[in-house]
Design a protein around this motif. Structure first.
Motif: not given
Length: 622
Positions: A463-464, A466-469, A501
């Protein structure tokens, strides 16, 4: 009043009715006296009539302006207030002797306090025909005395009850007064201070400072400052002192008062705050992470060395400019909203581009609110140059086939997941480890191969990322084909698409069982003796401390035995170190066998052992 009384005592005032020729002279003398003089005729029992009075009585007493001639006392004063005065006059008539008294009367709402001398005048038959009353107005004196008593009471209350330390010093530097708070603050009693030379609570290097403070106060100035004083026990304290002159009614300085407050706690808090600020400045300035401080509108207020190096700018070029000036024009609106949003929530960040030396650098900006005393005062903008990372991800994406070739022949467990957590690819090594192809296993069954804590950690990492790449590393246990848990270190890398993305995640899991075993051994070596497997000195002392705490808390007794072997060196010398080690292991084993389950046997060092026996009632148990 004294002069007129003297005339009466000498008989000058007697026989007034026979000395009328001197009436004008008498009036002149009486009118020159500031005291009130009344000539009263004795008309009958408790009946006294005004016959004459001097200028002061007519114009300055409480009956000023009243029609007094041939009036009786009760006519002017009223019966209630005249009662006491009439009684005094009647006493003079009866006793035929002068009388002195003080009274307080109220006429027309005004209070009058007088000190009066009543002198009888006798005729040939020794009867009192007239009474001369000389009254001095002592209203102001009485008020001043009351004010003085009130001030003295306030002074005593202040000196006794105030929490501030108060010191009164004479003009010669002698200590006149010190309240209880002062004695409590410094530890010296007033008597000790008065019998000492100088001020014993002033450190030697502050003597001149104290003298200057007294000189300023003697000159009429109010002086104050913060300094250091020393208590009777030798401990130094921080104090705030204000000194002011004590002046008499003529404005002359007759003493010095000083109020002292203990500000040690405030000073200590101030020192801690300054140390904290110093640490903050050091952390900010020398932090290897590039950091800017911004207003919520984006104005740059500070920049550390790492940020100047990253952006290749001088500090003057950045300060007082807006961060919005340094980002692409098409991102200005979105970044402005992010800045404002950071006031309300944490974890705000965005990717942008900076041109450094004509090269475009990809920078991730994390926004953290600056909070001081509960108020948000600005934003920390933490910069991370991701140029190389993005380029690496792009290269990884372009070389996917090459990756698959490598993954298919790797002993590491390599997986590729979609952003939604779907397994896209698994290396052949996974089938060898699990006993079947994970591509054919339901997601729920795959989750069961991971320990519960590992499942939670890997999901949070996905999850992290996916957000901060950002790449991540997670350690977890997988169940092998024979049912044994095996430790793996999973390194996950998000692959970024052309649109910025996350297109998928690449997970490389490496067997770290040997590393974990080694870590467990290291942890055990930290607390256990490697030779006898008994608690070492560190662990044994910890258990002794716990036993002491338990004894202090519940009174539970314990015994501590110390055993120091003799002749061990001869065993090593004669049979060798291997036999000596075996001997120590045997000693430790026997000691362990001879103690109870809850007792502790430790090897302290060499041939030294110690035994901790808990729950001991008496010596016989030992």
């Amino acid at each position: 009043m004294d002069r007129l009384k003297e005339w009466m005592d000498q008989g000058i005032m007697s026989g007034l009715d026979k000395r009328i020729p001197h009436e004008n002279l008498l009036h002149m003398l009486m009118d020159g006296i500031s005291d009130y003089i009344f000539f009263m005729e004795v008309v009958g029992p408790r009946r006294f009539k005004y016959v004459d009075m001097n200028y002061s009585a007519r114009n300055h007493s409480l009956i000023k302006g009243a029609e007094w001639q041939d009036k009786y006392i009760e006519d002017l004063l009223g019966e209630d207030q005249a009662e006491e005065l009439i009684t005094a006059y009647e006493s003079v008539v009866q006793n035929k002797e002068p009388m002195t008294y003080e009274d307080e009367i109220i006429i027309n709402g005004k209070v009058f306090r007088g000190h009066s001398i009543l002198t009888p005048m006798l005729d040939e038959n020794v009867q009192v025909t007239h009474i001369v009353t000389i009254t001095r107005n002592i209203t102001e004196v009485i008020e001043k005395e009351r004010d003085l008593r009130r001030i003295n009471a306030m002074y005593r209350s202040l000196m006794k009850d105030t929490t501030d330390a108060i010191l009164i010093v004479g003009m010669d530097g002698s200590i006149l007064e010190a309240n209880r708070a002062f004695e409590k603050l410094y530890g010296f009693t007033k008597e000790e201070l008065q019998s000492s030379i100088g001020f014993p609570f002033v450190p030697e290097n502050h003597k001149r400072e104290a003298e200057d403070l007294l000189f300023q106060a003697q000159d009429g100035a109010v002086a104050g400052y913060e300094t250091v004083r020393i208590r009777k026990n030798g401990r130094k304290i921080d104090v705030s002192i204000s000194a002011s002159p004590i002046q008499n009614e003529e404005g002359e300085t007759i003493g010095i008062s000083s109020i002292v407050r203990d500000i040690s706690e405030e000073k200590e808090a101030q020192r801690k705050l300054e140390a904290s600020r110093s640490r903050y400045r050091s952390l900010f300035e020398y932090n290897p992470q590039p950091i800017l401080t911004l207003t919520f509108q984006g104005a740059i207020t500070n920049a550390n060395t790492a940020s100047l190096r990253l952006l290749d700018k001088e500090e003057e070029e950045l300060l007082d400019t807006s961060v919005l000036e340094w980002v692409p024009h098409d991102q200005v609106h979105g970044i402005r909203e992010q800045l404002l949003e950071s006031f309300f929530q944490k974890g705000i960040g965005f990717d942008t581009h900076f041109f450094v030396k004509e090269e475009e650098r990809i920078v991730h900006v994390s926004l953290v609110p600056i909070i001081s005393e509960g108020k948000k005062e600005g934003i920390y903008a933490i910069l991370e140059d991701r140029t190389e990372q993005v380029r690496a991800h792009e290269a990884l994406r372009q070389s996917e086939e090459k990756f698959r070739l490598i993954a298919d022949h790797s002993n590491d467990l390599i997986s590729v997941f979609s952003p939604r957590g779907e397994l896209i690819y698994s290396s052949p090594s996974q089938q060898k480890f699990l006993g079947r192809n994970p591509m054919n296993m339901p997601l729920q069954e795959l989750r069961q191969q991971i320990d519960p804590e590992g499942v939670s950690n890997i999901e949070n990492a996905f999850l992290r990322s996916s957000q901060n790449k950002e790449a991540f590393t997670v350690s977890l246990r997988l169940t092998s084909r024979n049912g044994e848990p095996v430790w793996f270190e999973c390194r996950g890398t998000p692959v970024i698409s052309e649109h910025g993305e996350v297109s998928h995640f690449v997970i490389v899991a490496r067997d770290i069982s040997e590393q974990k075993n080694y870590e467990e051994k290291l942890e055990k070596f930290a607390f256990y003796d490697y030779l006898t497997d008994l608690p070492n000195r560190r662990l044994f002392e910890d258990r002794v401390e716990q036993a002491i705490v338990q004894f202090e808390r519940s009174g539970q007794s314990f015994a501590l035995l110390y055993l120091d072997g003799d002749g061990f060196k001869s065993i090593n010398d004669r049979y060798g170190h291997e036999i000596g080690d075996e001997f120590l292991r045997g000693v430790g084993k026997r000691m362990k066998e001879c103690t109870r389950a809850g007792d502790s046997v430790g090897r302290i060092g060499g041939d030294e052992f110690a035994i901790l026996l808990e729950n001991i009632e008496d010596r016989q148990q030992i």
